[in-house]
Each structure stands twice: as structure tokens, then as C-alpha cells.
Design a protein around this motif. Structure first.
Motif, PDB file in Angstrom:
ATOM      1  N   GLY A 193       0.908  -1.312   0.001  1.00  0.00           N
ATOM      2  CA  GLY A 193       0.041   0.181   0.118  1.00  0.00           C
ATOM      3  C   GLY A 193       0.942   1.366  -0.168  1.00  0.00           C
ATOM      4  O   GLY A 193       2.146   1.249   0.233  1.00  0.00           O
ATOM      5  N   PRO A 194       0.333   2.387  -0.500  1.00  0.00           N
ATOM      6  CA  PRO A 194       1.159   3.644  -0.554  1.00  0.00           C
ATOM      7  C   PRO A 194       1.203   4.123   0.931  1.00  0.00           C
ATOM      8  O   PRO A 194       0.646   4.035   1.894  1.00  0.00           O
ATOM      9  CB  PRO A 194       0.241   4.521  -1.176  1.00  0.00           C
ATOM     10  N   VAL A 195       2.307   4.863   0.869  1.00  0.00           N
ATOM     11  CA  VAL A 195       3.000   5.695   2.162  1.00  0.00           C
ATOM     12  C   VAL A 195       2.951   7.108   2.112  1.00  0.00           C
ATOM     13  O   VAL A 195       3.345   7.559   0.824  1.00  0.00           O
ATOM     14  CB  VAL A 195       4.316   5.270   2.529  1.00  0.00           C
ATOM     15  N   PHE A 196       2.406   7.691   2.954  1.00  0.00           N
ATOM     16  CA  PHE A 196       2.283   9.146   2.912  1.00  0.00           C
ATOM     17  C   PHE A 196       2.981   9.891   4.149  1.00  0.00           C
ATOM     18  O   PHE A 196       2.659   9.599   5.427  1.00  0.00           O
ATOM     19  CB  PHE A 196       0.804   9.741   3.163  1.00  0.00           C
ATOM     20  N   LEU A 197       3.609  11.251   4.037  1.00  0.00           N
ATOM     21  CA  LEU A 197       4.149  11.980   5.176  1.00  0.00           C
ATOM     22  C   LEU A 197       3.353  13.136   5.055  1.00  0.00           C
ATOM     23  O   LEU A 197       2.844  13.606   4.134  1.00  0.00           O
ATOM     24  CB  LEU A 197       5.607  12.277   4.583  1.00  0.00           C
ATOM     25  N   PRO A 198       3.524  13.806   6.182  1.00  0.00           N
ATOM     26  CA  PRO A 198       2.714  15.166   6.229  1.00  0.00           C
ATOM     27  C   PRO A 198       2.990  16.163   5.121  1.00  0.00           C
ATOM     28  O   PRO A 198       4.332  16.493   4.651  1.00  0.00           O
ATOM     29  CB  PRO A 198       3.180  15.806   7.483  1.00  0.00           C
ATOM     30  N   GLY A 199       1.796  16.688   4.760  1.00  0.00           N
ATOM     31  CA  GLY A 199       1.944  17.592   3.441  1.00  0.00           C
ATOM     32  C   GLY A 199       2.014  16.961   1.955  1.00  0.00           C
ATOM     33  O   GLY A 199       1.505  17.608   1.040  1.00  0.00           O
ATOM     34  N   GLU A 200       2.001  15.458   2.017  1.00  0.00           N
ATOM     35  CA  GLU A 200       1.870  14.936   0.840  1.00  0.00           C
ATOM     36  C   GLU A 200       0.421  14.543   0.433  1.00  0.00           C
ATOM     37  O   GLU A 200      -0.556  14.524   1.167  1.00  0.00           O
ATOM     38  CB  GLU A 200       2.595  13.569   0.783  1.00  0.00           C
ATOM     39  N   PRO A 201       0.273  14.663  -0.848  1.00  0.00           N
ATOM     40  CA  PRO A 201      -1.078  14.222  -1.385  1.00  0.00           C
ATOM     41  C   PRO A 201      -1.679  12.896  -0.796  1.00  0.00           C
ATOM     42  O   PRO A 201      -0.729  11.928  -1.006  1.00  0.00           O
ATOM     43  CB  PRO A 201      -1.156  14.441  -2.840  1.00  0.00           C
ATOM     44  N   GLY A 202      -2.766  12.790  -0.213  1.00  0.00           N
ATOM     45  CA  GLY A 202      -3.218  11.524   0.336  1.00  0.00           C
ATOM     46  C   GLY A 202      -3.020  11.590   1.839  1.00  0.00           C
ATOM     47  O   GLY A 202      -3.832  10.592   2.456  1.00  0.00           O
ATOM     48  N   ALA A 217      -3.896  13.701   4.309  1.00  0.00           N
ATOM     49  CA  ALA A 217      -4.892  14.379   4.785  1.00  0.00           C
ATOM     50  C   ALA A 217      -6.071  13.379   4.664  1.00  0.00           C
ATOM     51  O   ALA A 217      -6.926  13.297   5.548  1.00  0.00           O
ATOM     52  CB  ALA A 217      -5.058  15.636   4.419  1.00  0.00           C
ATOM     53  N   GLN A 218      -6.363  12.859   3.441  1.00  0.00           N
ATOM     54  CA  GLN A 218      -7.399  12.056   3.050  1.00  0.00           C
ATOM     55  C   GLN A 218      -7.326  10.897   3.890  1.00  0.00           C
ATOM     56  O   GLN A 218      -8.500  10.589   4.230  1.00  0.00           O
ATOM     57  CB  GLN A 218      -7.252  11.763   1.621  1.00  0.00           C
ATOM     58  N   HIS A 219      -6.408  10.372   4.233  1.00  0.00           N
ATOM     59  CA  HIS A 219      -6.589   9.049   4.987  1.00  0.00           C
ATOM     60  C   HIS A 219      -6.723   9.254   6.662  1.00  0.00           C
ATOM     61  O   HIS A 219      -7.067   8.281   7.312  1.00  0.00           O
ATOM     62  CB  HIS A 219      -5.252   8.227   4.755  1.00  0.00           C
ATOM     63  N   ILE A 220      -6.105  10.460   6.985  1.00  0.00           N
ATOM     64  CA  ILE A 220      -6.223  10.454   8.659  1.00  0.00           C
ATOM     65  C   ILE A 220      -7.665  11.359   8.894  1.00  0.00           C
ATOM     66  O   ILE A 220      -8.233  11.591   9.847  1.00  0.00           O
ATOM     67  CB  ILE A 220      -5.242  11.527   9.205  1.00  0.00           C
ATOM     68  N   ASP A 221      -8.375  11.690   7.830  1.00  0.00           N
ATOM     69  CA  ASP A 221      -9.651  12.272   7.739  1.00  0.00           C
ATOM     70  C   ASP A 221     -10.668  11.198   8.040  1.00  0.00           C
ATOM     71  O   ASP A 221     -10.587  10.089   7.631  1.00  0.00           O
ATOM     72  CB  ASP A 221     -10.237  12.975   6.503  1.00  0.00           C
ATOM     73  N   GLY A 222     -11.314  11.256   9.111  1.00  0.00           N
ATOM     74  CA  GLY A 222     -12.615  10.297   9.606  1.00  0.00           C
ATOM     75  C   GLY A 222     -13.796  10.915  10.063  1.00  0.00           C
ATOM     76  O   GLY A 222     -14.162  11.776   9.660  1.00  0.00           O
ATOM     77  N   PHE A 223     -14.855   9.912  10.162  1.00  0.00           N
ATOM     78  CA  PHE A 223     -16.124  10.352  10.460  1.00  0.00           C
ATOM     79  C   PHE A 223     -16.340  11.357  11.670  1.00  0.00           C
ATOM     80  O   PHE A 223     -16.988  12.133  11.556  1.00  0.00           O
ATOM     81  CB  PHE A 223     -17.069   8.976  10.878  1.00  0.00           C
ATOM     82  N   ASP A 224     -15.480  11.126  12.745  1.00  0.00           N
ATOM     83  CA  ASP A 224     -15.651  11.622  13.955  1.00  0.00           C
ATOM     84  C   ASP A 224     -14.538  12.718  13.813  1.00  0.00           C
ATOM     85  O   ASP A 224     -13.326  12.245  14.280  1.00  0.00           O
ATOM     86  CB  ASP A 224     -15.608  11.069  15.067  1.00  0.00           C
TER      87      ASP A 224
END
Length: 474
Positions: free
Chosen positions: A26-35, A37-44
């Protein structure tokens, strides 16, 4: 027993992060990279994560690699599928695993089981099971993650008949703090199996579970919505009606000043209403007879109760799949008598102007019976005999939300049992270790602490309803 890792691990370097990227599918993301914010965003969204690195794990091997990376660099591990029930934010010293891509479901109709990967939603499972006349013990909202729901106990519309979802788990696959993938069931790693079912995410990253399915194809269920002027009569009838119901009847109610927004039925927008949710597992004619007093007690704004296929179970509670800043507190009451109802009406009734909603779920039935294979939830007999689970819902960061929640808890304290359910607690205001302790009996909590100390002595898995391990030497 897993040994405590030294505290002086080297922080991740660009080279080690590159190796992590190469070692996982799977892909790996560091702060500021595209993706990222998308993956740390949740329902709550009351909880804001800021991990050092995000791994969108594709399979169990990715989880193993990621946990070992965290172990080798002295980092903690946070896990999220949908972000329901979020409590503690992942910080800069954490590896954050997004399990959304692990969404495999395999139904075995002969054994009446389903194997669910870490990121599976109940809405992925329900239609596949329905093809064989079967149903999972899912929650009221089909868009919630299945694994975290089950690990927290799991109460849904079938629970009074069949018990907690955690009572019907056959097998759990979990990556522990040493980076090993382990199988747990009643014969293999039985202590860990006991702890995982009720202990939530404190003992590792669960990559898959096998759950039992029930022979349920249809329900007589839906909602009755009542206007403000009917609420007092409805609740006073309900408090006596509910005590006479068989365990095949599940019921709950929710009171709120409904907002004038999309997703809210036109009949309710901009007005106070009580939503009574009902589901009967049996003949529809008998279900209609049982709820007739509720239909006759007062005028109804909206009536959706009908004979429905189980694939429409989500329409009973009709929870809106809308992300937001949610704060949810939960406690249990031992009774719903005349004084309790009047106290509720004074808090969240018509004209009270309070900034929270209040939900009551009737428990009892099979929830009061120990399961065949004991678990952390089953070792809480007092909780299984409580009559109601009360939930207080606040949305947004306005101070009035927190004040409203505190007021509800204080006012209903005379009827509270001192017990809670972790699946109905979310938001940073409800992560106190004392709150978590109240989800278990003293005996069960002490056993959970011992097992946490054995399996995760460094508290690698801490961004949850945390059960801290014992400090070294204690």
C-alpha cells in the motif's frame, strides 16, 4: 510475554522511510503529501490526527511490516478504518495505519460464518450474507466498520435475541506489538482471544475476524416519529410497554431538535421530535400487534415500521452518514421509571433548548446471558443485566455542547449504574482512564491490565480507549 522495547530507538530517517515505502504494497504518506490528509480524515472529526507517517495498508503483511517499523523506531501505532468512535489523536511519534483497502469479505453459508478484513463495513457484509438467508450481528448504522464494532462488544437490533457481537466471534487474526501475526481462538492464544473481544484495539492490530451469522432474512421494523406535544405521553407509555416485550423486540428512542438540512425527513426539519426505533424478529402480524399501543397513544409525524428484508436494516435507525465533530458520552441506567422520564423531559424535552440529543437503548434479553466462550464483555454480568444504555450526542465545538452533556450526566446520575459502553463513547472529552475502567468489572479490568502488560508493555497501541499496562516493577 513481549519484552518492553528500549526507549532510545532511532527516529525514522529518509532512508528508513524509503525502505518502508518499498517494503509495503500500500502507499505511504508523509505530512503535507497528497493523500496524507485524506487518510487521516475520519467520520468523527472532533479528533485531529497528526502522525509521523501514514501507511494505507493493503494486507496483513503490510500491517506486520508497519508494526515492525514502529517497533524498531520507538513509535506508537494508530489504526483507523472509518473513524467512528475516535477518541485520542495520533501524534508525531506514531505510525498511522489506514485499513480502508483491507475490505475483503468471505461468507461460508455451510458454516454460517463470515471472514471480515480490517477495513470492512457492515454494508459490505449484509448483502452477501443475505444471499444465503443469513445476517451478521451488525450495528444500527451499516456504514460503520465491522471489526472495531465487534471488538468493542457490539449492540445492534438483533442483540436482545442473540447477544453481543463479540459473543459470536470464532477467530481473530492480530499483529501484536512484536510485529508477529498471530491466530487467536478459544484454543490458540485463548487469553488474547478473551481480551480482544471487549478490549478493543489495546492488544494489537486486528487484520481479520471470523464471525457467526444468524438465520435472519426479514424484520418487522422501522421508526415512529412523534411531535413535541406527544413526547410525554409516549415516554410514559414506553417505560411500561418495554418491560413486557419479548427478547425478539428491540427498541430505542432518540430525542432532538432536528436541523433543517438535507438528509432529515421533510416532516422533521426544524422541529423537535422523538424518534422511536423498533425491530421485531418474528411474524409481522405479531409485531404489528405488539407495537399497536405505541401507534395509538399519540399523533405520529412519520411511520416507517413495516415488514422489510434484512438488507434494509439501516433504515430502522436511519443514522445519517454525515461526517462531523461528534462528542458522544454513554452511561447505563438501571431503570426507566416515572421520575427518570420526567428528568429526561426536563433535560432534552420540548422547549428545553439544550444543545445535545439523548438516546436510550433497551438492553436485556440475550445481553444478560453469558456466552458459550467467555470474553471481556461477558465478564461483566452487572452490565448485561442493566435495562438501558443512555447516550448523549453533541455536534460541534460550541461550549454549549459540552455543558449540555455534563448537565445530562449530572441530572441522570441518581439512576446511573456506574457502567459504560466504549462503542458509544467518542471525542477527546471521554478518554479518561477512569471512564474506560467503568466499561468493565473490577475483575475483568485487572485481567485486561495483566494481559496488556504481557502483550503490549510499552503501550504501543495507545490511541484508543486505552487500558495502560502496569509500569515496570509494579
Amino acid at each position: 510475554m513481549i519484552e518492553l522495547n528500549p526507549a532510545n530507538k532511532a527516529a525514522p530517517t529518509p532512508e528508513s522511510l524509503l525502505r518502508l515505502t518499498e517494503d509495503v504494497k500500500g502507499p505511504v504518506f508523509l505530512p503535507g503529501e497528497p493523500g496524507y490528509a485524506q487518510h487521516i480524515d475520519g467520520f468523527d472529526r472532533a479528533v485531529e490526527h497528526r502522525p509521523a507517517v501514514v501507511v494505507a495498508v493493503a494486507n496483513a503483511d503490510d500491517v506486520v511490516t508497519s508494526v515492525r517499523f514502529a517497533r524498531d523506531h520507538g513509535l506508537c501505532v494508530a489504526v483507523q478504518a472509518t473513524g467512528h468512535g475516535a477518541c485520542l489523536p495520533a501524534d508525531e511519534r506514531s505510525v498511522y495505519l489506514s485499513t480502508r483497502a483491507m475490505n475483503g469479505v468471505r461468507v461460508d453459508p455451510e458454516r454460517r460464518t463470515a471472514r471480515l478484513e480490517a477495513g470492512v463495513l457492515w454494508q459490505d457484509v449484509i448483502p452477501l450474507a443475505a444471499e444465503h438467508g443469513l445476517a451478521p450481528l451488525n450495528g444500527s448504522a451499516p456504514f460503520v466498520g465491522a471489526v472495531s464494532y465487534v471488538l468493542g462488544g457490539g449492540i445492534g437490533v438483533l442483540s436482545r435475541r442473540y447477544g453481543y457481537a463479540a459473543d459470536h466471534v470464532r477467530r481473530i487474526e492480530v499483529v501484536t506489538a512484536d510485529g508477529e501475526l498471530r491466530i487467536t481462538d478459544q484454543d490458540e492464544n485463548p487469553d488474547l482471544f478473551w481480551a480482544l473481544r471487549g478490549g478493543k484495539g489495546n492488544f494489537g492490530v486486528v487484520t481479520a475476524i471470523e464471525v457467526e451469522l444468524m438465520e435472519v432474512a426479514r424484520l418487522y421494523g422501522g421508526g415512529l416519529w412523534y411531535p413535541a406535544e406527544s413526547v410525554r405521553d409516549v415516554l410514559h407509555l414506553y417505560r411500561t410497554w418495554v418491560t413486557e416485550m419479548p427478547e425478539e423486540m428491540a427498541s430505542s428512542f432518540f430525542m432532538l431538535d432536528w436541523p433543517d438540512v438535507d438528509g432529515v425527513p421533510e416532516e422533521l426539519r426544524g422541529r423537535f421530535a422523538l424518534h422511536l426505533r423498533l425491530s421485531y424478529l418474528g411474524d409481522p402480524a405479531e409485531g404489528e400487534r405488539l407495537i399497536r399501543p405505541l401507534r395509538e397513544v399519540a399523533p405520529i409525524l412519520l411511520d416507517t415500521v413495516a415488514d422489510i428484508p434484512y438488507t434494509q436494516v439501516g433504515t430502522i435507525h436511519n443514522d445519517p452518514p454525515i461526517s462531523g465533530s461528534y462528542h458522544i458520552n454513554n452511561f447505563q441506567l438501571g431503570t426507566l421509571d416515572e421520575d427518570t422520564v420526567e428528568a429526561i423531559l426536563g433535560l432534552v424535552g420540548p422547549g428545553t433548548q439544550i444543545a445535545v440529543g439523548l438516546e436510550f437503548r433497551n438492553l436485556g434479553g440475550a445481553l444478560a446471558r453469558p456466552p458459550r466462550v467467555p470474553n471481556a464483555v461477558a465478564h461483566f454480568p452487572e452490565a448485561r443485566f442493566q435495562v438501558y444504555s443512555a447516550g448523549v450526542l453533541g455536534i460541534g465545538e460550541d461550549e454549549a455542547v459540552h455543558e449540555g452533556q455534563d448537565r445530562v450526566v449530572a441530572t441522570l446520575a441518581p439512576w446511573a449504574t456506574g457502567t459504560r459502553m466504549l462503542n458509544f463513547m467518542a471525542g477527546v472529552a471521554h478518554t479518561d482512564p477512569a471512564d474506560v475502567r467503568e466499561a468493565y468489572t473490577a475483575e475483568a479490568y485487572e485481567r485486561l491490565v495483566e494481559l496488556k502488560t504481557a502483550w503490549d508493555p510499552g503501550n504501543m497501541f495507545r490511541f484508543n480507549h486505552n487500558i495502560p499496562p502496569r509500569a515496570a516493577g509494579n
